[in-house]
Design an enzyme around this catalytic site. Structure first.
Site, PDB file in Angstrom:
ATOM      1  N   ASP A 105      15.341   8.798 -11.912  1.00 57.37           N
ATOM      2  CA  ASP A 105      14.563   7.730 -11.289  1.00 57.37           C
ATOM      3  C   ASP A 105      14.902   6.433 -12.021  1.00 57.37           C
ATOM      4  O   ASP A 105      14.991   6.426 -13.244  1.00 57.37           O
ATOM      5  CB  ASP A 105      13.064   8.044 -11.452  1.00 57.37           C
ATOM      6  CG  ASP A 105      12.262   7.689 -10.233  1.00 57.37           C
ATOM      7  OD1 ASP A 105      12.349   6.520  -9.813  1.00 57.37           O
ATOM      8  OD2 ASP A 105      11.549   8.564  -9.710  1.00 57.37           O
ATOM      9  N   ASP A 116      13.122   3.029  -7.723  1.00 59.45           N
ATOM     10  CA  ASP A 116      11.685   2.944  -7.492  1.00 59.45           C
ATOM     11  C   ASP A 116      11.281   1.539  -7.034  1.00 59.45           C
ATOM     12  O   ASP A 116      11.809   0.542  -7.546  1.00 59.45           O
ATOM     13  CB  ASP A 116      10.982   3.254  -8.822  1.00 59.45           C
ATOM     14  CG  ASP A 116       9.479   3.222  -8.720  1.00 59.45           C
ATOM     15  OD1 ASP A 116       8.924   4.121  -8.077  1.00 59.45           O
ATOM     16  OD2 ASP A 116       8.848   2.298  -9.282  1.00 59.45           O
ATOM     17  N   HIS A 144       5.794  12.672  -4.151  1.00 58.44           N
ATOM     18  CA  HIS A 144       4.677  12.759  -5.093  1.00 58.44           C
ATOM     19  C   HIS A 144       3.609  11.696  -4.875  1.00 58.44           C
ATOM     20  O   HIS A 144       2.668  11.610  -5.655  1.00 58.44           O
ATOM     21  CB  HIS A 144       5.226  12.657  -6.519  1.00 58.44           C
ATOM     22  CG  HIS A 144       5.887  11.333  -6.780  1.00 58.44           C
ATOM     23  ND1 HIS A 144       7.175  11.049  -6.385  1.00 58.44           N
ATOM     24  CD2 HIS A 144       5.419  10.197  -7.342  1.00 58.44           C
ATOM     25  CE1 HIS A 144       7.467   9.803  -6.706  1.00 58.44           C
ATOM     26  NE2 HIS A 144       6.415   9.263  -7.290  1.00 58.44           N
ATOM     27  N   ASP A 145       3.779  10.843  -3.863  1.00 61.45           N
ATOM     28  CA  ASP A 145       2.807   9.777  -3.602  1.00 61.45           C
ATOM     29  C   ASP A 145       2.007  10.007  -2.334  1.00 61.45           C
ATOM     30  O   ASP A 145       1.120   9.199  -2.018  1.00 61.45           O
ATOM     31  CB  ASP A 145       3.531   8.428  -3.453  1.00 61.45           C
ATOM     32  CG  ASP A 145       4.150   7.954  -4.749  1.00 61.45           C
ATOM     33  OD1 ASP A 145       3.580   8.245  -5.814  1.00 61.45           O
ATOM     34  OD2 ASP A 145       5.202   7.295  -4.698  1.00 61.45           O
ATOM     35  N   GLU A 182      13.783   3.881  -2.772  1.00 59.75           N
ATOM     36  CA  GLU A 182      12.405   4.081  -2.302  1.00 59.75           C
ATOM     37  C   GLU A 182      12.079   2.886  -1.424  1.00 59.75           C
ATOM     38  O   GLU A 182      11.664   1.827  -1.891  1.00 59.75           O
ATOM     39  CB  GLU A 182      11.416   4.140  -3.467  1.00 59.75           C
ATOM     40  CG  GLU A 182      10.054   4.601  -2.966  1.00 59.75           C
ATOM     41  CD  GLU A 182       8.864   4.136  -3.785  1.00 59.75           C
ATOM     42  OE1 GLU A 182       7.779   4.692  -3.591  1.00 59.75           O
ATOM     43  OE2 GLU A 182       8.994   3.207  -4.607  1.00 59.75           O
TER      44      GLU A 182
END
Ligand code: NOJ
Length: 586
Positions: free
Chosen positions: A132, A239, A376-377, A312
């Protein structure tokens, strides 16, 4: 004939043989390098939230050795790459997205040597490792920020976004510079009493935004990228990349209003702003072109072939997504996430999926979409698409969309066994700070981050210690071991779909053409390559359905994979049970 007389013939034959061998080797090498270069185009990427995958040192927290321990499982599933959510040293204000050292591994996850071993073991199984890359902000404990906040004249002052407040006096800090909001609630500006200025943070207060107008920040991140390339990573997931820049005029953002014109109040109790001055500024493209050029210039070591940039990118529409690929001359991301299909769509609706998948096929300038339904969000698939009765069948439909439409696919640990969203039931149990702040309107992201369910032993085989988040009670039936043993499980469905994506030329490379386009309940399409045609039919309703796809041909399809569906005699009559799926080769 004597040997001397044969010599010219032997020579000529050996020459021809060597030439043939040489050209076939050359063709093979060209094919291999094309394959390596383009490995990501049809890739299957698996996201691991490292805290929750496997604990090997009995502290209740997953670690890198835990990922290494399960590489055979991932190989069996058929994935090409793992994206590991941040495992760098971090004070954990945002569970790792607040990084205090970009060139190390957090002690609770292991060491750099563990990381190197993971890369090496993964390579043996032809699995690439991606990290990431958090460039929008650092932790407030990062040495750059500690320097930056120490004085207005510190050389690092300009690495972050510092501004004066409005109406400040000797005795009062005044008001924040404008109405911009943090994604995690309240003003995006934090007052610093030492230097009497505000700093900007799009996310938590502990995540100050970096100043990307400062060229030194660019160089610092190119160095970080190279550091990880030396350790053999195959690429990065960038990210929060669309929020890298802010409008320099600091003008207020407009408020978002409902249909009656009233300003919308969000779950944190703030007047919701539209993000127009803090998201998608055009300079993001410039930075990504620059980073991509630096990345492409770096020789790949462990895995020959292109380093991959995944973004992202929560995009408002297909045009915004298309832009993020850049151009052939100035490329940006190879795979910006197409969030429109799987993360903005919250119900199984054939018409919506048909429209979005068609856009991804036609409006991305031939670039492969990266479809993603889960991370994961966001609450897991059951919470967004399930009906509580047919959840596994619905997940078969979703995974069919994921793996058999054109492009690359990204999914989240535990999807393959149908793990369910399990949010905390009491505020005092919440770990994700945003869930505490917004409770009970929003319970945070703990529910989609629970430990991986490996088997039916204590703590689902995740850890011998108390896990950092509780293991959902359903682990006794929903676990990897049970599903590997059951040929009809979701795990084997995922495995078969991935194998199809890897081995069937039409599914791997074919065009994506929608069929039966007015059907409100069943989504059908064909994948068409030079070598064949595959039809895919997904019933998105709880009722039995029969579809007629004879417009696509009249041959009898050969069944490749099906769930709640009959083997059809012809394309004119394909019968599906509730949430049934049929995939056939023409
Ligand atoms: C997106 C990440 O996926 C999320 O988990 C994080 O909180 C924010 N970016 C801030 O880094």
């Amino acid at each position: 004939m004597n040997r001397t007389a044969l010599r010219p013939l032997i020579f000529a034959m050996s020459f021809i043989a060597m030439a043939l061998l040489g050209s076939s080797l050359q063709a093979q090498t060209a094919q291999d390098s094309a394959h390596l270069k383009d490995w990501w185009k049809n890739a299957v990427i698996y996201e691991i939230y490292p805290r929750s995958f496997q604990d090997t040192n009995n502290d209740g927290i997953g670690d890198l050795n835990g990922i290494t321990a399960h590489l055979d499982y991932l190989k069996e599933l058929g994935i090409d790459a793992i994206w590991i959510a941040p495992c760098y040293p971090s004070p954990l204000a945002d569970f790792g997205y607040d990084i205090s050292d970009y060139e190390n591994i957090a002690p609770e996850y292991g060491t750099l040597a563990d990381f190197d071993r993971l890369v090496a073991e993964a390579k043996k199984r032809n699995i690439r490792i991606m990290m990431d890359m958090v460039m929008n902000h650092t932790s407030d404990q990062h040495k750059w920020f500690l320097e930056s906040k120490s004085s207005k004249t510190n050389p690092y002052r300009d690495w972050y976004v510092w501004r004066d407040g409005k109406g400040e006096t000797a005795t009062s800090q005044g008001e924040p510079p404008n109405n911009w909001l943090s994604e995690f609630g309240h003003s995006a500006w934090q007052w610093d009493p030492t230097t009497r200025q505000y700093y900007y943070h799009k996310f938590y207060i502990q995540q100050p935004d970096l100043n990307w107008d400062n060229p030194k920040v660019h160089e610092a991140f190119k160095n970080i990228m190279r550091f990880w390339y030396k350790h053999g990573v195959a690429g990065f997931r960038f990210d929060a990349i669309t929020t890298l820049f802010e409008d320099p005029t600091l003008a207020d953002e407009d408020y978002v209003r409902d249909k009656d014109g009233n300003i919308i109040i969000n779950a944190a109790g703030d007047k919701q702003t539209d993000g127009k001055k803090t998201e998608f500024l055009p300079q993001v493209d410039d930075v990504m072109q620059e980073m991509r050029a630096a990345s492409d210039a770096y020789p790949s070591n462990k895995f020959p072939g292109t380093h991959l940039f995944v973004g992202e990118t929560y995009v408002p529409n297909i045009a915004a997504l298309a832009k993020l690929y850049g151009t052939p001359q100035k490329p940006e991301f190879q795979l910006p996430m197409d969030t429109q299909i799987g993360l903005e769509t919250h119900k199984l609706d054939a018409a919506i999926f048909r429209k979005k998948i068609t856009e991804a096929e036609n409006d991305l300038n031939g670039n492969p979409p990266l479809i993603v339904f889960d991370n994961h969000d966001n609450p897991r698939l059951d919470a967004r698409f399930g009906d509580g009765v047919h959840d596994n069948d619905i997940q078969r439909v979703i995974s069919t969309l994921l793996f058999t439409t054109r492009g690359a696919a990204l999914f989240y640990y535990g999807d393959e066994i149908g793990m369910k969203t399990t949010p905390p039931t009491r505020k005092e149990d919440v770990k994700d700070p945003v869930g505490i702040l917004m409770w009970p309107k929003y319970k945070g992201r703990d529910g989609e981050r629970t430990p991986m369910q490996w088997d039916d032993s204590k703590n689902a085989g995740f850890s011998n210690a108390t896990p950092w988040l509780p293991v959902p009670a359903n682990y006794t039936t929903i676990n990897a071991k049970a599903e590997e043993a059951d040929p009809n499980s979701l795990f084997h469905w995922y495995q078969k779909l991935i194998a199809l994506k890897k081995t069937n030329d039409a599914v791997a490379n074919g065009e994506n053409i929608m069929l039966d386009v007015n059907n409100p309940g069943v989504l059908s399409w064909e994948r068409k390559s030079a070598t064949g045609v595959v039809v895919v039919v997904c019933n998105m309703t709880a009722d039995a359905q029969t579809v007629d796809l004879s417009a696509a041909g009249n041959s009898a399809p050969k069944t490749l994979l099906k769930a709640h569906a009959a083997d059809p005699q012809s394309l004119s009559k394909i019968e599906l049970g509730p949430y049934g799926v049929y995939i056939g080769q023409l």
